[in-house]
Design a protein around this motif. Structure first.
Motif, PDB file in Angstrom:
ATOM      1  N   ALA A  33     -34.934   3.608 -23.675  1.00 35.86           N
ATOM      2  CA  ALA A  33     -34.504   2.775 -22.548  1.00 35.86           C
ATOM      3  C   ALA A  33     -35.336   3.003 -21.286  1.00 35.86           C
ATOM      4  O   ALA A  33     -35.434   2.117 -20.443  1.00 35.86           O
ATOM      5  CB  ALA A  33     -33.035   3.015 -22.246  1.00 35.86           C
ATOM      6  N   SER A  34     -35.948   4.169 -21.146  1.00 34.84           N
ATOM      7  CA  SER A  34     -36.718   4.421 -19.936  1.00 34.84           C
ATOM      8  C   SER A  34     -38.114   3.792 -19.977  1.00 34.84           C
ATOM      9  O   SER A  34     -38.774   3.685 -18.950  1.00 34.84           O
ATOM     10  CB  SER A  34     -36.844   5.923 -19.698  1.00 34.84           C
ATOM     11  N   PHE A  35     -38.582   3.372 -21.155  1.00 37.59           N
ATOM     12  CA  PHE A  35     -39.932   2.808 -21.286  1.00 37.59           C
ATOM     13  C   PHE A  35     -39.954   1.297 -21.449  1.00 37.59           C
ATOM     14  O   PHE A  35     -40.947   0.658 -21.165  1.00 37.59           O
ATOM     15  CB  PHE A  35     -40.657   3.357 -22.522  1.00 37.59           C
ATOM     16  N   VAL A  36     -38.879   0.724 -21.956  1.00 36.24           N
ATOM     17  CA  VAL A  36     -38.895  -0.651 -22.438  1.00 36.24           C
ATOM     18  C   VAL A  36     -38.755  -1.664 -21.299  1.00 36.24           C
ATOM     19  O   VAL A  36     -38.087  -1.414 -20.305  1.00 36.24           O
ATOM     20  CB  VAL A  36     -37.772  -0.849 -23.489  1.00 36.24           C
ATOM     21  N   LYS A  37     -39.451  -2.806 -21.443  1.00 42.44           N
ATOM     22  CA  LYS A  37     -39.260  -3.922 -20.541  1.00 42.44           C
ATOM     23  C   LYS A  37     -38.038  -4.703 -21.033  1.00 42.44           C
ATOM     24  O   LYS A  37     -37.637  -4.584 -22.184  1.00 42.44           O
ATOM     25  CB  LYS A  37     -40.471  -4.853 -20.564  1.00 42.44           C
ATOM     26  N   ALA A  97     -33.492  -6.626 -28.846  1.00 41.47           N
ATOM     27  CA  ALA A  97     -33.069  -5.279 -29.250  1.00 41.47           C
ATOM     28  C   ALA A  97     -32.163  -4.661 -28.191  1.00 41.47           C
ATOM     29  O   ALA A  97     -31.207  -3.955 -28.520  1.00 41.47           O
ATOM     30  CB  ALA A  97     -34.283  -4.380 -29.485  1.00 41.47           C
ATOM     31  N   ILE A  98     -32.439  -4.938 -26.921  1.00 44.52           N
ATOM     32  CA  ILE A  98     -31.612  -4.415 -25.843  1.00 44.52           C
ATOM     33  C   ILE A  98     -30.202  -4.990 -25.958  1.00 44.52           C
ATOM     34  O   ILE A  98     -29.211  -4.256 -25.913  1.00 44.52           O
ATOM     35  CB  ILE A  98     -32.223  -4.765 -24.475  1.00 44.52           C
ATOM     36  N   ILE A  99     -30.099  -6.292 -26.116  1.00 47.13           N
ATOM     37  CA  ILE A  99     -28.797  -6.945 -26.203  1.00 47.13           C
ATOM     38  C   ILE A  99     -28.058  -6.505 -27.461  1.00 47.13           C
ATOM     39  O   ILE A  99     -26.870  -6.201 -27.422  1.00 47.13           O
ATOM     40  CB  ILE A  99     -28.973  -8.477 -26.154  1.00 47.13           C
ATOM     41  N   ARG A 100     -28.773  -6.444 -28.573  1.00 48.24           N
ATOM     42  CA  ARG A 100     -28.156  -6.049 -29.840  1.00 48.24           C
ATOM     43  C   ARG A 100     -27.593  -4.631 -29.765  1.00 48.24           C
ATOM     44  O   ARG A 100     -26.454  -4.372 -30.141  1.00 48.24           O
ATOM     45  CB  ARG A 100     -29.198  -6.166 -30.954  1.00 48.24           C
TER      46      ARG A 100
END
Length: 151
Positions: A33-37, A97-100
């Motif tokens: 979570a700290s790297f992803v846009k 992927a974030i929402i899922r």
């Protein structure tokens, strides 16, 4: 009794994010979570270190208001415009992927449940939580703005 329709969304999302961070153990930011846009339209990752809880709170409110709603529709909701320099801008969907992953965590916490191939809806427990927080926010707003009392 006030509902999430009756309070300003930013106030509800901030209060709900704080509640999820402090009270709900099932919601934990993934290691990536700290790297992803947040999508292909974003240039950088979010600057807020607690953005995961804010996104989970926003998803919970959005499912309450627009549910049943699926991942593809939510991707469109969280998308944006991509800047391609001199070329025309076009809409892009948000990261799936974030929402899922956020929806899986909300589901494990018992706040959201799937509804027979129609998307996800808020459970009774999630609805109760949102209504309770909306009532608290409404009472605080009435103290600072007494004219809201007649509504």
């Amino acid at each position: 009794m006030p509902t999430p329709y009756d309070v300003p969304p930013p106030a509800l999302i901030d209060r709900l994010a704080r509640y999820l961070r402090e009270e709900v153990d099932a919601i934990v930011p993934p290691t990536w979570a700290s790297f992803v846009k947040t999508g292909s339209h974003a240039r950088r990752p979010p600057q807020n270190p607690d953005w995961w809880f804010t996104r989970c709170a926003s998803l919970l409110r959005k499912i309450y208001v627009k549910g049943p709603i699926g991942i593809e529709r939510l991707r469109s909701e969280y998308g944006g415009r991509i800047d391609e320099g001199v070329r025309p801008e076009h809409a892009r969907k948000g990261g799936g992927a974030i929402i899922r992953k956020a929806l899986q965590q909300l589901q494990n916490a018992g706040l959201v449940e799937p509804l027979r191939n129609r998307g996800r809806v808020v459970t009774g427990e999630g609805r109760q939580l949102l209504d309770r927080l909306s009532t608290e926010i409404r009472k605080n707003l009435e103290k600072t703005q007494p004219e809201l009392g007649k509504y």
